[in-house]
Design a protein around this motif. Structure first.
Motif, PDB file in Angstrom:
ATOM      1  N   ALA A  46      -5.588   3.225 -14.938  1.00 41.28           N
ATOM      2  CA  ALA A  46      -5.256   4.246 -13.942  1.00 41.28           C
ATOM      3  C   ALA A  46      -6.136   4.143 -12.698  1.00 41.28           C
ATOM      4  N   ALA A  47      -7.429   3.928 -12.878  1.00 38.90           N
ATOM      5  CA  ALA A  47      -8.337   3.850 -11.719  1.00 38.90           C
ATOM      6  C   ALA A  47      -7.999   2.637 -10.859  1.00 38.90           C
ATOM      7  N   SER A  48      -7.718   1.505 -11.501  1.00 40.01           N
ATOM      8  CA  SER A  48      -7.341   0.302 -10.755  1.00 40.01           C
ATOM      9  C   SER A  48      -6.025   0.502 -10.022  1.00 40.01           C
ATOM     10  N   LEU A  49      -5.069   1.158 -10.671  1.00 38.79           N
ATOM     11  CA  LEU A  49      -3.775   1.423 -10.031  1.00 38.79           C
ATOM     12  C   LEU A  49      -3.966   2.261  -8.767  1.00 38.79           C
ATOM     13  N   GLU A  51      -6.626   2.532  -6.906  1.00 39.54           N
ATOM     14  CA  GLU A  51      -7.336   1.749  -5.896  1.00 39.54           C
ATOM     15  C   GLU A  51      -6.422   0.696  -5.267  1.00 39.54           C
ATOM     16  N   GLU A  52      -5.656   0.002  -6.093  1.00 38.91           N
ATOM     17  CA  GLU A  52      -4.827  -1.089  -5.557  1.00 38.91           C
ATOM     18  C   GLU A  52      -3.648  -0.571  -4.750  1.00 38.91           C
ATOM     19  N   VAL A  53      -3.055   0.560  -5.180  1.00 40.80           N
ATOM     20  CA  VAL A  53      -1.992   1.154  -4.362  1.00 40.80           C
ATOM     21  C   VAL A  53      -2.565   1.565  -3.003  1.00 40.80           C
ATOM     22  N   SER A  54      -3.753   2.140  -3.024  1.00 39.57           N
ATOM     23  CA  SER A  54      -4.420   2.549  -1.794  1.00 39.57           C
ATOM     24  C   SER A  54      -4.663   1.347  -0.876  1.00 39.57           C
ATOM     25  N   ASP A  55      -5.130   0.253  -1.449  1.00 44.42           N
ATOM     26  CA  ASP A  55      -5.396  -0.954  -0.654  1.00 44.42           C
ATOM     27  C   ASP A  55      -4.104  -1.546  -0.092  1.00 44.42           C
ATOM     28  N   VAL A  56      -3.057  -1.601  -0.913  1.00 42.73           N
ATOM     29  CA  VAL A  56      -1.777  -2.145  -0.434  1.00 42.73           C
ATOM     30  C   VAL A  56      -1.232  -1.270   0.702  1.00 42.73           C
ATOM     31  N   LEU A  57      -1.393   0.043   0.535  1.00 40.83           N
ATOM     32  CA  LEU A  57      -0.957   0.965   1.587  1.00 40.83           C
ATOM     33  C   LEU A  57      -1.710   0.686   2.894  1.00 40.83           C
ATOM     34  N   ALA A  58      -3.025   0.574   2.816  1.00 43.40           N
ATOM     35  CA  ALA A  58      -3.834   0.354   4.014  1.00 43.40           C
ATOM     36  C   ALA A  58      -3.510  -0.989   4.672  1.00 43.40           C
ATOM     37  N   TRP A  59      -3.394  -2.046   3.861  1.00 45.91           N
ATOM     38  CA  TRP A  59      -3.077  -3.360   4.435  1.00 45.91           C
ATOM     39  C   TRP A  59      -1.666  -3.388   4.997  1.00 45.91           C
ATOM     40  N   SER A  60      -0.734  -2.646   4.389  1.00 43.64           N
ATOM     41  CA  SER A  60       0.626  -2.548   4.938  1.00 43.64           C
ATOM     42  C   SER A  60       0.592  -1.899   6.320  1.00 43.64           C
ATOM     43  N   VAL A  61      -0.235  -0.878   6.459  1.00 48.77           N
ATOM     44  CA  VAL A  61      -0.367  -0.205   7.757  1.00 48.77           C
ATOM     45  C   VAL A  61      -0.964  -1.162   8.788  1.00 48.77           C
ATOM     46  N   SER A  62      -1.955  -1.956   8.376  1.00 45.96           N
ATOM     47  CA  SER A  62      -2.545  -2.929   9.304  1.00 45.96           C
ATOM     48  C   SER A  62      -1.500  -3.925   9.783  1.00 45.96           C
TER      49      SER A  62
END
Ligand code: ZN
Length: 98
Positions: A46-49, A51-62
């Motif tokens: 759950a913690a990795s999920l 974090e990784e969703v958050s990272d994918v979201l941020a990189w998608s915005v970039s």
């Protein structure tokens, strides 16, 4: 936080670095993060999920920002339902990707 505010926040945090790196290299980072999300989905941690969703979201915005895509406008495409069939919930055949 609205999508516009989120996009502005990501630009404030990473905009200079993203522009320096460029669209292609930033997109490759997004793909790498998607790979990390795939591993998190596989393990179900759950913690990795989170974090990784958050990272994918941020990189998608970039990537969106570098490509000149406004997040609010992009999200508006789904405001009235599925962009393909127009329904809520979607009634497209299951073999059609969303
Ligand atoms: Zn649909």
């Amino acid at each position: 936080m609205t999508l516009r505010e989120f996009q502005e926040r990501i630009i404030a945090i990473y905009g200079v670095r993203d522009r320096r790196r460029g669209t292609d290299a930033t997109f490759r980072w997004l793909v790498e993060e998607v790979g990390e999300l795939a591993r998190a989905v596989r393990t179900g941690d759950a913690a990795s999920l989170d974090e990784e969703v958050s990272d994918v979201l941020a990189w998608s915005v970039s990537v969106a920002t570098l490509a000149g895509v406004d997040l609010e406008a992009a999200a508006a495409r789904y405001a009235s339902g599925c962009p393909r069939c127009g329904r809520i919930p979607c009634e497209c055949p299951l073999d059609v990707p969303a």
